[in-house]
Design a protein around this motif. Sequence first.
Motif, short mmCIF file in Angstrom:
data_model
loop_
_atom_site.label_atom_id
_atom_site.label_comp_id
_atom_site.label_asym_id
_atom_site.label_seq_id
_atom_site.Cartn_x
_atom_site.Cartn_y
_atom_site.Cartn_z
N MET A 27 31.53 -136.49 53.89
CA MET A 27 31.23 -136.36 52.47
C MET A 27 32.37 -136.86 51.60
O MET A 27 32.20 -137.07 50.41
N TYR A 28 33.54 -137.06 52.21
CA TYR A 28 34.71 -137.54 51.48
C TYR A 28 34.82 -139.06 51.60
O TYR A 28 34.63 -139.62 52.67
N ASP A 29 35.19 -139.68 50.51
CA ASP A 29 35.50 -141.09 50.49
C ASP A 29 36.77 -141.33 51.32
O ASP A 29 37.64 -140.45 51.37
N PRO A 30 36.90 -142.48 51.97
CA PRO A 30 38.12 -142.74 52.74
C PRO A 30 39.41 -142.63 51.91
O PRO A 30 40.47 -142.33 52.45
N ASP A 31 39.33 -142.84 50.60
CA ASP A 31 40.50 -142.76 49.72
C ASP A 31 40.52 -141.50 48.86
O ASP A 31 41.19 -141.45 47.82
N TRP A 40 49.77 -122.83 45.45
CA TRP A 40 49.32 -122.85 46.84
C TRP A 40 50.49 -123.28 47.72
O TRP A 40 51.27 -124.14 47.33
N PRO A 41 50.64 -122.71 48.93
CA PRO A 41 51.78 -123.04 49.78
C PRO A 41 51.93 -124.53 50.12
O PRO A 41 53.04 -125.03 50.21
N GLU A 42 50.83 -125.23 50.32
CA GLU A 42 50.86 -126.68 50.56
C GLU A 42 50.24 -127.34 49.34
O GLU A 42 49.04 -127.56 49.30
N PRO A 43 51.06 -127.67 48.35
CA PRO A 43 50.50 -128.09 47.07
C PRO A 43 49.82 -129.46 47.07
O PRO A 43 49.02 -129.73 46.19
N GLY A 44 50.15 -130.31 48.03
CA GLY A 44 49.56 -131.63 47.99
C GLY A 44 50.15 -132.45 46.86
O GLY A 44 51.26 -132.17 46.43
N PRO A 45 49.44 -133.44 46.38
CA PRO A 45 48.03 -133.73 46.70
C PRO A 45 47.90 -134.33 48.10
O PRO A 45 48.86 -134.88 48.65
N PHE A 46 46.70 -134.21 48.63
CA PHE A 46 46.36 -134.78 49.92
C PHE A 46 45.58 -136.05 49.63
O PHE A 46 44.58 -136.02 48.92
N VAL A 47 46.06 -137.16 50.15
CA VAL A 47 45.53 -138.47 49.79
C VAL A 47 44.95 -139.14 51.03
O VAL A 47 45.65 -139.31 52.03
N GLY A 48 43.68 -139.52 50.93
CA GLY A 48 42.98 -140.17 52.04
C GLY A 48 42.23 -139.15 52.88
O GLY A 48 42.68 -138.02 53.05
N GLU A 50 41.73 -138.81 56.02
CA GLU A 50 42.43 -138.27 57.19
C GLU A 50 43.40 -137.16 56.80
O GLU A 50 43.44 -136.11 57.44
N ALA A 51 44.18 -137.36 55.75
CA ALA A 51 45.12 -136.33 55.29
C ALA A 51 44.37 -135.11 54.77
O ALA A 51 44.76 -133.97 55.05
N VAL A 52 43.30 -135.35 54.04
CA VAL A 52 42.48 -134.25 53.51
C VAL A 52 41.93 -133.41 54.67
O VAL A 52 42.04 -132.19 54.67
N MET A 53 41.36 -134.07 55.65
CA MET A 53 40.74 -133.34 56.76
C MET A 53 41.78 -132.66 57.64
O MET A 53 41.55 -131.56 58.14
N ARG A 54 42.93 -133.27 57.83
CA ARG A 54 44.02 -132.64 58.60
C ARG A 54 44.41 -131.33 57.91
O ARG A 54 44.57 -130.29 58.54
N TRP A 55 44.53 -131.40 56.57
CA TRP A 55 44.88 -130.20 55.82
C TRP A 55 43.77 -129.15 55.90
O TRP A 55 44.04 -127.97 56.15
N TRP A 56 42.50 -129.56 55.71
CA TRP A 56 41.39 -128.60 55.81
C TRP A 56 41.35 -127.94 57.18
O TRP A 56 41.09 -126.75 57.28
N GLU A 57 41.59 -128.71 58.24
CA GLU A 57 41.59 -128.13 59.60
C GLU A 57 42.69 -127.08 59.73
O GLU A 57 42.47 -126.03 60.33
N GLN A 58 43.87 -127.35 59.16
CA GLN A 58 44.95 -126.36 59.21
C GLN A 58 44.57 -125.11 58.44
O GLN A 58 44.83 -123.99 58.88
N VAL A 59 43.97 -125.29 57.28
CA VAL A 59 43.52 -124.14 56.48
C VAL A 59 42.50 -123.34 57.27
O VAL A 59 42.58 -122.11 57.34
N ARG A 60 41.57 -124.01 57.89
CA ARG A 60 40.50 -123.35 58.64
C ARG A 60 41.06 -122.53 59.80
O ARG A 60 40.51 -121.49 60.14
N GLU A 61 42.15 -122.98 60.42
CA GLU A 61 42.74 -122.27 61.56
C GLU A 61 43.43 -120.97 61.16
O GLU A 61 43.76 -120.16 62.02
N THR A 62 43.64 -120.76 59.87
CA THR A 62 44.34 -119.57 59.40
C THR A 62 43.54 -118.30 59.68
O THR A 62 44.11 -117.24 59.92
#
Length: 131
Positions: A27-31, A40-48, A50-62
């Motif tokens: 659902m996310y654009d590549p960019d 928030w502890p990891e303020p970002g921004p998360f760009v791209g 891959e970076a967005v999903m890597r961050w979401w996966e880390q959040v989900r593991e919490t």
Amino acid sequence: MSQENVELVRAAFEAWNAGDMDAFSEMYDPDAIVRMLEGWPEPGPFVGREAVMRWWEQVRETWDADTVEPISDFVDAGDRVAVRQVWRGAGHGPDMNMEMTNVFMVRKGRIVYQEFFWDHAEALEAVGLRE
């Protein structure tokens, strides 16, 4: 086109809650760019994507389990959609129960920008509306 944007955002909530991270990712654009809440502890921004999903996966593991639930209408603002949500998580970390407003910018059927706000009125102003 904007009703289609609302449906995309609804589908993103459904994919997240179902744990379907592949569908969520698509659902996310590549960019895509994601900006998290102030403080928030990891303020970002998360760009791209891959970076967005890597961050979401880390959040989900919490947490062992988490859900996002809309607690307002999905506000259609042209190429943007705003929705107040509660995010609940439970498991090996402390239980979480946070309210925030999520603003999505959608282009060509994909999320290109996402920003979170503590203050709902501030989020509505960001999409050109008032409470």
